[in-house]
Design an enzyme around this catalytic site. Structure first.
Site, PDB file in Angstrom:
ATOM      1  N   ASP A 297       0.225  -1.220   0.212  1.00  0.00           N
ATOM      2  CA  ASP A 297      -0.057   0.115  -0.036  1.00  0.00           C
ATOM      3  C   ASP A 297       1.050   0.960   0.153  1.00  0.00           C
ATOM      4  O   ASP A 297       1.471   1.339   1.161  1.00  0.00           O
ATOM      5  CB  ASP A 297      -0.789  -0.366   1.296  1.00  0.00           C
ATOM      6  CG  ASP A 297      -1.856   1.230   1.221  1.00  0.00           C
ATOM      7  OD1 ASP A 297      -2.546   1.854   0.509  1.00  0.00           O
ATOM      8  OD2 ASP A 297      -2.364   1.923   2.636  1.00  0.00           O
TER       9      ASP A 297
ATOM     10  N   ASP B 255      -2.559   6.486  -5.843  1.00  0.00           N
ATOM     11  CA  ASP B 255      -2.676   5.269  -4.893  1.00  0.00           C
ATOM     12  C   ASP B 255      -2.920   3.977  -5.494  1.00  0.00           C
ATOM     13  O   ASP B 255      -3.470   3.900  -6.019  1.00  0.00           O
ATOM     14  CB  ASP B 255      -3.613   5.866  -4.323  1.00  0.00           C
ATOM     15  CG  ASP B 255      -4.132   5.168  -2.904  1.00  0.00           C
ATOM     16  OD1 ASP B 255      -2.581   5.104  -2.356  1.00  0.00           O
ATOM     17  OD2 ASP B 255      -5.318   4.487  -2.778  1.00  0.00           O
TER      18      ASP B 255
END
Length: 457
Positions: free
Chosen positions: A125, A333
């Site tokens: 992440d 992201d």
């Protein structure tokens, strides 16, 4: 120590899902709590795209809250350096896989922890700064995972960090929650919370990290004793954000402040499964990147910001004012699936694409957060999807394939894989659906982000 940890957890979990309330804990009161605990069983796998999109929406709201809440992140967040990386520096690479097989909508890889190492599947992440894995004895709860939990007592190099350790003091910027402390054993306790109400609580620890073909002694991570939420059957999570506790920062002493990845094609209904995905820490040898400046925002300097300057369809830029692209910040992201665009930009893109696609395919009802849908499979509709290009300041661009533009949400129904922001102040986000198959290079030291087509399939 076990009972004290349970009491510390009980005080925190009483106040979830909010993160701010977890930060103030009366240690003396905690020591006196001797209450029975039970644990709510969360769903641990993704059964439908509708569920995945609901989680995606929760994540986006969480990312927006990080820029609207005053988290005082600036002082200790890992800064963006202006140092230029030297070409030819070593890198280390691991495979990166779509998460459907382990019940998550993100991507995962495998890391080793301990001496001797045991191996664990972890979600990757770019929007998180802290890394953690589930650990024995699972003092409160560990969600089901593939493979065994990490056993600290079986590692010759494992140790817990004390409350006075510098890394304990850095937890607030890495997790957005202040650390707790066990005064009886002087052990630092972390709390990591996420937008979908998932969380991990445990001991701040160090051990030997095995990443691909290399090792890193003294890797700082969370040894989770209570981990609940929508982590699927992963063992935990590794963070790549710009923070001193992220895995990137800890590996940067050897490989420099840079990493790259390629996210292979992933869809619950895709007839063309992807492959060849990777995560590489260090300088990339790819000479085909087109770069855009990597920007920062003092409200959350851990995220990766960039500036979109235009979107084109069939070679023609959308008829929107240039200011509409920069009214709100834009981040890239890996953990967000569907790209979010400022409302005027999305409306113009939607109008143009719907006009072209609906000439051959009937429109269908909206699906979750996706409001431009058609009757037809993604393979069928891909044949009429025009070239779409996301253009960034400085020359960086994503020349999207039809698979990056349209996603099949149910058998025989497909939608545009973009969404508009309902709140005019919400950030724009370049999600992983649009990044799939591109080699994306984060040159943190050089303050730039590069895109190259054909990194994987």
């Amino acid at each position: 120590m076990g009972m004290l940890f349970l009491c510390l957890f009980f005080s925190a979990v009483l106040q979830l899902p909010g993160t701010s309330s977890i930060r103030s804990v009366n240690q003396e009161l905690i020591k006196q709590l001797k209450l029975p605990l039970y644990h709510h069983a969360w769903q641990t796998s993704l059964s439908s795209l509708s569920e995945a999109l609901a989680l995606d929406d929760a994540r986006v709201k969480f990312l927006n809250s990080r820029l609207t809440n005053n988290n005082n992140l600036t002082a200790s967040a890992h800064p963006v350096s202006t140092e230029v990386l030297i070409d030819g520096k070593d890198s280390v690479t691991v495979p990166l896989n779509p998460g459907q097989s382990i019940g998550v909508g993100n991507y995962y890889t495998r890391i080793g922890v301990g001496t001797p190492p045991t191996y664990h599947l972890v979600v990757v992440d770019t929007g998180s700064s802290f890394s953690w894995i589930q650990c024995e004895p699972c003092a409160v709860y560990c969600h089901p995972q593939i493979g065994a939990h990490f056993n600290p007592s079986a590692s010759a190099t494992y140790r817990r960090l004390p409350c006075g350790a510098a890394q304990c003091g850095s937890l607030k910027t890495a997790t957005l929650n202040s650390p707790m402390c066990s005064s009886s054993s002087n052990t630092c306790i972390y709390t990591a919370t996420y937008g979908d109400q998932s969380f991990s609580i445990g001991y701040l620890s160090t051990d030997l990290l095995t990443f691909g073909s290399d090792t890193l002694p003294g890797f700082v991570f969370g040894c989770g004793q209570d981990n609940d939420g929508l982590f699927g059957k992963s063992a935990g999570l590794v963070g790549l954000a710009k923070n001193e506790l992220s895995m990137l920062s800890q590996l940067s002493a050897k490989y420099g402040k840079a990493f790259s990845y390629c996210l292979p094609t992933a869809s619950l209904l895709s007839s063309k499964p992807g492959g060849g995905g990777f995560l590489s820490v260090g300088v990339s040898s790819n000479s085909d990147y087109k770069f855009t400046p990597m920007l920062s925002d003092s409200r959350d300097p851990t995220l990766y910001f960039l500036k979109m300057s235009a979107i084109s369809v069939s070679g023609e830029t959308l008829n929107v004012a240039a200011a509409d692209y920069s009214t709100v910040p834009t981040i890239i992201d890996s953990g967000t699936t569907i790209s979010r665009l400022a409302s005027p930009v999305y409306s113009a893109l939607r109008e143009k694409l719907v006009k072209i696609i609906s000439a051959k395919f009937k429109t269908a009802e909206a699906f979750s957060i996706l409001d431009a849908c058609f009757t037809g499979s993604s393979d069928e509709i891909s044949g009429v999807v025009p070239p779409v290009k996301l253009i960034f300041e400085g020359g960086g661009e994503l020349d999207l394939k039809p698979e990056n533009v349209v996603i099949e949400v149910e058998k025989g129904t497909s939608c545009l894989s973009f969404a508009g922001n309902s709140n005019l102040r919400d950030i724009a986000i370049i999600g992983n659906q649009q990044q799939q198959t591109f080699d994306v290079f984060y040159d943190v030291a050089g303050s730039r982000i590069g895109f190259a087509a054909g990194g994987c399939r």
